[in-house]
Design an enzyme around this catalytic site. Structure first.
Site, PDB file in Angstrom:
ATOM      1  N   HIS A  20      -1.119  35.756  10.822  1.00  0.00           N
ATOM      2  CA  HIS A  20      -2.305  34.960  11.162  1.00  0.00           C
ATOM      3  C   HIS A  20      -2.855  34.348   9.879  1.00  0.00           C
ATOM      4  CE1 HIS A  20      -6.399  34.866  13.527  1.00  0.00           C
ATOM      5  NE2 HIS A  20      -6.284  33.825  12.705  1.00  0.00           N
ATOM      6  N   HIS A  22      -3.910  30.414   8.422  1.00  0.00           N
ATOM      7  CA  HIS A  22      -4.024  28.950   8.563  1.00  0.00           C
ATOM      8  C   HIS A  22      -3.725  28.347   7.196  1.00  0.00           C
ATOM      9  CE1 HIS A  22      -6.221  29.375  12.458  1.00  0.00           C
ATOM     10  NE2 HIS A  22      -6.576  30.528  11.903  1.00  0.00           N
ATOM     11  N   HIS A 200      -6.157  32.106  19.585  1.00  0.00           N
ATOM     12  CA  HIS A 200      -7.349  32.816  19.126  1.00  0.00           C
ATOM     13  C   HIS A 200      -8.170  33.159  20.372  1.00  0.00           C
ATOM     14  CE1 HIS A 200      -6.203  31.307  15.257  1.00  0.00           C
ATOM     15  NE2 HIS A 200      -7.296  31.707  14.650  1.00  0.00           N
ATOM     16  N   GLU A 203     -12.545  36.411  19.261  1.00  0.00           N
ATOM     17  CA  GLU A 203     -13.041  36.457  17.867  1.00  0.00           C
ATOM     18  C   GLU A 203     -14.567  36.512  17.957  1.00  0.00           C
ATOM     19  OE1 GLU A 203     -12.173  32.923  15.581  1.00  0.00           O
ATOM     20  OE2 GLU A 203     -12.797  33.837  13.675  1.00  0.00           O
ATOM     21  N   ASP A 281      -6.146  35.232   7.582  1.00  0.00           N
ATOM     22  CA  ASP A 281      -6.798  34.118   8.283  1.00  0.00           C
ATOM     23  C   ASP A 281      -6.937  32.879   7.383  1.00  0.00           C
ATOM     24  OD1 ASP A 281      -7.867  32.914  10.513  1.00  0.00           O
ATOM     25  OD2 ASP A 281      -9.767  33.993  10.501  1.00  0.00           O
ATOM     26  N   ASP A 282      -8.025  32.804   6.611  1.00  0.00           N
ATOM     27  CA  ASP A 282      -8.275  31.664   5.708  1.00  0.00           C
ATOM     28  C   ASP A 282      -8.647  32.225   4.333  1.00  0.00           C
ATOM     29  OD1 ASP A 282      -8.330  29.346   7.768  1.00  0.00           O
ATOM     30  OD2 ASP A 282      -9.687  30.839   8.612  1.00  0.00           O
TER      31      ASP A 282
HETATM   32  N1  ADE Z   1      -9.377  27.808  12.166  1.00  0.00           N
HETATM   33  C1  ADE Z   1      -9.220  28.331  10.945  1.00  0.00           C
HETATM   34  N2  ADE Z   1      -9.691  29.578  10.915  1.00  0.00           N
HETATM   35  C2  ADE Z   1     -10.140  29.866  12.166  1.00  0.00           C
HETATM   36  C3  ADE Z   1     -10.719  30.999  12.768  1.00  0.00           C
HETATM   37  N3  ADE Z   1     -10.958  32.131  12.093  1.00  0.00           N
HETATM   38  N4  ADE Z   1     -11.071  30.923  14.063  1.00  0.00           N
HETATM   39  C4  ADE Z   1     -10.860  29.803  14.761  1.00  0.00           C
HETATM   40  N5  ADE Z   1     -10.302  28.718  14.238  1.00  0.00           N
HETATM   41  C5  ADE Z   1      -9.943  28.742  12.945  1.00  0.00           C
HETATM   42 ZN    ZN Z   2      -7.512  32.204  12.596  1.00  0.00          ZN
END
Ligand code: ADE
Ligand code: ZN
Length: 335
Positions: A20, A22, A200, A203, A281-282
């Site tokens: 996971h 991005h 997703h 969340e 994630d990011d």
């Molecule tokens: N796009 C990038 N990170 C995300 C996240 N945590 N939740 C939803 N969309 C995303």
């Molecule tokens: Zn994500």
């Protein structure tokens, strides 16, 4: 070495997969600044420190605004290559041997950046990663759920020209108010075209969004899914089917899903027998790559060796690697 040092060492040394991530969320402030200069794109920051101090979020939407603005500096194939290559260097550092990367074409197409520019830049870096470091990978294209079905069908059509590179499709962006049901027809078409599906769900959104992702979108993995504990029947089903949850602890704290890491529900999820996987994630926005997610979480929740081993085994079992590769890696971990 004490117990914490031992666990940290174990996390660093053990081969892992990430499921996971991005790729646009791995854009570090330094590269953002460099690309803004290289491409003459204005960003609302004067220096790297200003970028970093803007990374304070109250929820998912407050993050997404900054995340999409950051992506504006990505213009040429070389930019997508550089972005992906920087992430690959982090994989090497963290001993990630396999990674499954999301990308968001709909955040680039409206700016005049072609689908080919994006996918080819990412793909070339991933091929180099395999050749230089033996790091394997898959690419998953995400639909932006705040956009309409028509825009998503359009990007699906483009993805069909790149089935050799894209293994699956996912669903990301603003969750609340954009339920999976909005994309039922889209995912049916994607499956007909041979793509695997993930989404997703749970969340910020309710357990119903997890149910609908399973039933309507036929997903193989749930990205996040931490809200599932609010629905006993759902937990039973997820345990029974061993549906993977790609949980992202540092992300969840940064986006205020949990107020602090000590209050994250990851250990509870594990104790219920759910198939939990840890991811970043990011990472450029949330303060850490995979090892930091694992190390910080294990300290905050007092995870033991067995928990960490389980999380790492789950990462391989839940991947889109073939069964033989999964077996090989699981054997290596256990030896
Ligand atoms: N796009 C990038 N990170 C995300 C996240 N945590 N939740 C939803 N969309 C995303
Ligand atoms: Zn994500």
């Amino acid at each position: 070495m004490n117990e914490i040092e031992n666990i940290t060492d174990f996390i660093k040394k053990t081969p892992k997969t990430e499921l996971h991530l991005h790729i646009e969320g791995s854009l570090e402030p330094e590269l953002m600044f460099k690309l803004s200069k290289r491409n003459k794109i204005e960003i609302p920051f004067n220096n790297i420190e200003e970028i970093k101090s803007a990374y304070s979020f109250t929820n998912l939407d407050s993050f997404l605004k900054i995340y999409y603005e950051g992506s504006n500096v990505l213009i040429n194939e070389e930019d997508f290559f550089d972005l992906t290559w920087e992430y690959i260097l982090k994989c090497k550092e963290d001993n990630i041997v396999h990674t499954e990367i999301f990308f968001d074409p709909q955040s680039h197409l409206p700016r005049g950046v072609s689908f080919e520019t994006v996918i080819n830049g990412i793909d070339k870096a991933l091929k180099k990663a395999e050749k230089d470091f033996g790091i394997s990978s898959k690419i998953i294209m995400c639909f932006l759920r705040h956009l309409d079905e028509e825009s998503c069908f359009d990007v699906l059509k483009q993805a069909c020209n790149h089935k050799d590179k894209i293994i699956g499709v996912g669903l990301d962006s603003s969750e609340k108010g954009n339920p999976p049901s909005k994309f039922k027809r889209l995912f049916e078409q994607a499956i007909k075209e041979g793509f695997l599906t993930v989404a997703h769900a749970g969340e910020e959104g309710p357990p119903e969004y997890i149910w609908d992702s399973l039933n309507l979108l036929k997903i193989k993995r749930i990205d996040h899914g931490v809200q599932c504990l609010n629905d006993k029947k759902l937990v039973e089903k997820l345990v029974k089917d061993q549906t993977p949850l790609t949980v992202c602890p540092l992300s969840n704290v940064k986006l205020c899903v949990f107020d602090k890491l000590e209050n994250h529900n990851l250990k509870k999820l594990l104790n219920k027998g759910l198939r939990v996987v840890v991811n970043s994630d990011d990472p450029a926005y949330f303060g850490g790559y995979l090892n930091k997610n694992l190390i910080d979480t294990s300290k905050a929740l007092n995870l033991g060796f067995e928990d960490i081993k389980k999380l790492i085994e789950n990462s391989f079992k839940s991947s889109f690697l073939n069964e033989e590769s999964k077996k090989d890696w699981l054997k290596k971990i256990n030896s």
